[in-house]
Design a protein around this motif. Structure first.
Motif, PDB file in Angstrom:
ATOM      1  N   UNK A 102       0.856  -1.193   0.000  1.00 59.29           N
ATOM      2  CA  UNK A 102       0.000   0.000   0.000  1.00 59.29           C
ATOM      3  C   UNK A 102       0.890   1.241   0.000  1.00 59.29           C
ATOM      4  N   UNK A 103       0.273   2.341  -0.403  1.00 62.33           N
ATOM      5  CA  UNK A 103       1.009   3.581  -0.645  1.00 62.33           C
ATOM      6  C   UNK A 103       1.039   4.497   0.586  1.00 62.33           C
ATOM      7  N   UNK A 104      -0.053   4.507   1.355  1.00 66.22           N
ATOM      8  CA  UNK A 104      -0.158   5.496   2.436  1.00 66.22           C
ATOM      9  C   UNK A 104      -0.427   6.878   1.866  1.00 66.22           C
ATOM     10  N   UNK A 105      -0.044   7.906   2.612  1.00 67.96           N
ATOM     11  CA  UNK A 105      -0.293   9.272   2.144  1.00 67.96           C
ATOM     12  C   UNK A 105       0.970   9.855   1.516  1.00 67.96           C
ATOM     13  N   UNK A 106       0.803  10.478   0.357  1.00 65.48           N
ATOM     14  CA  UNK A 106       1.943  11.180  -0.237  1.00 65.48           C
ATOM     15  C   UNK A 106       1.890  12.624   0.256  1.00 65.48           C
ATOM     16  N   UNK A 107       2.515  12.844   1.404  1.00 65.41           N
ATOM     17  CA  UNK A 107       2.556  14.173   2.056  1.00 65.41           C
ATOM     18  C   UNK A 107       3.900  14.296   2.767  1.00 65.41           C
ATOM     19  N   UNK A 109       6.802  14.762   5.617  1.00 63.43           N
ATOM     20  CA  UNK A 109       6.981  14.024   6.876  1.00 63.43           C
ATOM     21  C   UNK A 109       6.186  14.645   8.021  1.00 63.43           C
ATOM     22  N   UNK A 110       6.176  15.965   8.106  1.00 59.01           N
ATOM     23  CA  UNK A 110       5.486  16.584   9.249  1.00 59.01           C
ATOM     24  C   UNK A 110       3.966  16.428   9.163  1.00 59.01           C
ATOM     25  N   UNK A 111       3.475  15.968   8.007  1.00 58.62           N
ATOM     26  CA  UNK A 111       2.027  15.760   7.840  1.00 58.62           C
ATOM     27  C   UNK A 111       1.669  14.271   7.813  1.00 58.62           C
ATOM     28  N   UNK A 112       2.650  13.395   7.893  1.00 59.59           N
ATOM     29  CA  UNK A 112       2.363  11.951   7.840  1.00 59.59           C
ATOM     30  C   UNK A 112       1.512  11.563   9.048  1.00 59.59           C
ATOM     31  N   UNK A 113       0.382  10.964   8.783  1.00 59.89           N
ATOM     32  CA  UNK A 113      -0.490  10.491   9.854  1.00 59.89           C
ATOM     33  C   UNK A 113       0.140   9.242  10.490  1.00 59.89           C
ATOM     34  N   UNK A 114       0.428   9.281  11.794  1.00 56.10           N
ATOM     35  CA  UNK A 114       1.107   8.141  12.427  1.00 56.10           C
ATOM     36  C   UNK A 114       0.380   6.817  12.234  1.00 56.10           C
ATOM     37  N   UNK A 115      -0.948   6.842  12.215  1.00 57.01           N
ATOM     38  CA  UNK A 115      -1.690   5.582  12.034  1.00 57.01           C
ATOM     39  C   UNK A 115      -1.489   5.030  10.618  1.00 57.01           C
ATOM     40  N   UNK A 116      -1.515   5.945   9.663  1.00 54.59           N
ATOM     41  CA  UNK A 116      -1.288   5.513   8.271  1.00 54.59           C
ATOM     42  C   UNK A 116       0.141   5.003   8.120  1.00 54.59           C
ATOM     43  N   UNK A 117       1.081   5.703   8.763  1.00 62.13           N
ATOM     44  CA  UNK A 117       2.488   5.277   8.740  1.00 62.13           C
ATOM     45  C   UNK A 117       2.590   3.819   9.218  1.00 62.13           C
ATOM     46  N   UNK A 118       1.924   3.557  10.360  1.00 65.80           N
ATOM     47  CA  UNK A 118       1.991   2.201  10.913  1.00 65.80           C
ATOM     48  C   UNK A 118       1.326   1.187   9.998  1.00 65.80           C
ATOM     49  N   UNK A 119       0.235   1.585   9.364  1.00 65.90           N
ATOM     50  CA  UNK A 119      -0.465   0.661   8.450  1.00 65.90           C
ATOM     51  C   UNK A 119       0.442   0.301   7.270  1.00 65.90           C
ATOM     52  N   UNK A 120       1.154   1.287   6.741  1.00 71.70           N
ATOM     53  CA  UNK A 120       2.059   1.034   5.609  1.00 71.70           C
ATOM     54  C   UNK A 120       3.172   0.080   6.045  1.00 71.70           C
ATOM     55  N   UNK A 121       3.735   0.343   7.224  1.00 71.49           N
ATOM     56  CA  UNK A 121       4.809  -0.531   7.726  1.00 71.49           C
ATOM     57  C   UNK A 121       4.274  -1.953   7.980  1.00 71.49           C
ATOM     58  N   UNK A 157      16.422   5.735  -3.093  1.00 67.86           N
ATOM     59  CA  UNK A 157      16.774   7.155  -2.964  1.00 67.86           C
ATOM     60  C   UNK A 157      15.522   7.851  -2.447  1.00 67.86           C
ATOM     61  N   UNK A 158      15.630   8.444  -1.263  1.00 66.54           N
ATOM     62  CA  UNK A 158      14.458   9.101  -0.671  1.00 66.54           C
ATOM     63  C   UNK A 158      13.960  10.250  -1.542  1.00 66.54           C
ATOM     64  N   UNK A 159      12.653  10.502  -1.463  1.00 64.49           N
ATOM     65  CA  UNK A 159      12.088  11.616  -2.238  1.00 64.49           C
ATOM     66  C   UNK A 159      11.032  12.320  -1.401  1.00 64.49           C
ATOM     67  N   UNK A 160      11.036  13.648  -1.422  1.00 66.06           N
ATOM     68  CA  UNK A 160      10.097  14.431  -0.617  1.00 66.06           C
ATOM     69  C   UNK A 160       8.670  13.945  -0.834  1.00 66.06           C
ATOM     70  N   UNK A 162       7.276  11.111   0.079  1.00 63.97           N
ATOM     71  CA  UNK A 162       7.011   9.674  -0.040  1.00 63.97           C
ATOM     72  C   UNK A 162       7.190   8.918   1.272  1.00 63.97           C
ATOM     73  N   UNK A 163       7.361   9.677   2.380  1.00 66.93           N
ATOM     74  CA  UNK A 163       7.492   9.216   3.752  1.00 66.93           C
ATOM     75  C   UNK A 163       7.435   7.726   4.024  1.00 66.93           C
ATOM     76  N   UNK A 164       6.272   7.255   4.489  1.00 69.40           N
ATOM     77  CA  UNK A 164       6.153   5.879   4.958  1.00 69.40           C
ATOM     78  C   UNK A 164       6.440   4.878   3.837  1.00 69.40           C
ATOM     79  N   UNK A 165       5.943   5.171   2.658  1.00 65.86           N
ATOM     80  CA  UNK A 165       6.120   4.242   1.538  1.00 65.86           C
ATOM     81  C   UNK A 165       7.610   4.065   1.233  1.00 65.86           C
ATOM     82  N   UNK A 166       8.340   5.212   1.161  1.00 60.87           N
ATOM     83  CA  UNK A 166       9.774   5.138   0.871  1.00 60.87           C
ATOM     84  C   UNK A 166      10.492   4.365   1.975  1.00 60.87           C
ATOM     85  N   UNK A 167      10.187   4.695   3.237  1.00 60.68           N
ATOM     86  CA  UNK A 167      10.850   4.009   4.351  1.00 60.68           C
ATOM     87  C   UNK A 167      10.561   2.510   4.299  1.00 60.68           C
ATOM     88  N   UNK A 168       9.319   2.160   3.932  1.00 60.27           N
ATOM     89  CA  UNK A 168       8.962   0.727   3.883  1.00 60.27           C
ATOM     90  C   UNK A 168       9.726   0.017   2.764  1.00 60.27           C
TER      91      UNK A 168
END
Ligand code: NDP
Length: 253
Positions: A102-107, A109-121, A157-160, A162-168
């Motif tokens: 899953x993709x999560x939110x493309x926003x 880092x300071x706007x990443x929803x922690x719950x969505x972050x966890x769902x992506x992970x 390569x990290x990209x602005x 793409x937070x949780x998805x990139x980290x995953x």
């Protein structure tokens, strides 16, 4: 990739595909079946899995088995339960394609929803790990097992944005490298595929204004997906392959 597989490339091979209900995973499952594999479909939506199994049957190919497993909630115990069920059905697994994601939110880092972050992970990393751990004994029974993870250019390569998805996907690359080292002396190769921008629902949600007709389709990527599951890639392990090597990441062609 210019690869012309033999029609019977995957004959006698048993291959499990996650996220087999839609997008790239669905086409990979159909393609593996077309090249002779017995496929096991995993997904969360029974109706969609039944439809893919039906499509395989309608082509007169080896019948597919399918199982529902929601990776958003999957526990190690559930994954072991599934592996036990599989062990009563098949003698081994010759290939596993970890494709669900899953993709999560493309926003930012300071706007990443922690719950969505966890769902992506949970879906992209934790459940993928639980399932891998549970399926390893079946994979190690193969004379030449192939374990394939799905990465992304933002997993290298990290990209602005793409937070949780990139980290995953960085975690996915890491998981692949560790496993490849650990199983170097066994008949198991472990690699990643980066599909590159592909015409699917996930891509459309990440790039809603893009013209999808300019994107490659899942079918276009299949030479690499086939090559990694067949004997022609037998010696390759610990590598991350691009299904569209000349494509610039993050843009449509
Ligand atoms: P889609 O969204 O089209 O398909 C994703 C698949 O994963 C579906 O089968 C979906 O099931 C399944 N899935 C999602 N959540 C869960 C869950 N909780 N439990 C079980 N299954 C789940 O994505 P793509 O085909 O585009 O992507 C496939 C892979 O390729 C992903 O790992 C993605 O990160 C990667 N990728 C894709 C790119 C692209 O441009 N398309 C580019 C780079 C990487 P359901 O049908 O029920 O929704």
């Amino acid at each position: 990739m210019h690869y012309q597989p033999q029609d019977n490339l995957l004959q006698n091979r048993i291959i499990l595909v996650t996220g087999a209900s839609d997008g790239i995973g669905r086409v990979a499952a159909l393609t593996y079946a077309r090249f002779g594999a017995s496929v096991i479909l995993l997904g969360r939506n029974e109706q969609k899995l039944r439809a893919v199994a039906g499509e395989i049957q309608s082509h007169g190919l080896l019948p597919a088995h399918w199982f529902t497993l929601d990776l958003a909630t999957a526990t190690p115990e559930e994954c072991h339960g599934l592996a036990n069920k599989l062990a009563t059905l098949v003698p081994r697994l010759d290939g596993v394609l970890h494709n669900a994601g899953i993709l999560g939110d493309v926003v930012p880092m300071d706007k990443q929803n922690p719950e969505t972050w966890q769902a992506v992970m949970q879906v992209n990393v934790n459940a993928t790990f639980f399932l891998t751990q549970a399926l390893l004994p079946l994979l190690l029974k193969s004379e030449s097992g192939s374990l394939v993870f799905t990465t992304s250019s933002v997993g290298r390569q990290g990209r602005a944005g793409w937070g949780a998805y990139a980290a995953s996907k960085f975690a996915t690359e890491g998981m692949m490298q560790v496993l490849a080292e650990e199983y170097k002396q066994h008949n198991l190769r472990v690699n990643c595929i980066n599909p590159g921008g592909t015409r699917t629902a996930m891509r459309a949600s990440a790039f809603p204004t893009e013209d999808p007709s300019k994107l490659k389709t899942p079918r276009d990527l299949m030479p690499l997906y086939l090559w990694l599951m067949g004997d022609d890639s037998r010696r390759k392990t610990g590598m991350s392959f691009d299904a569209q090597p000349n494509r610039k990441p993050g843009i449509s062609e």
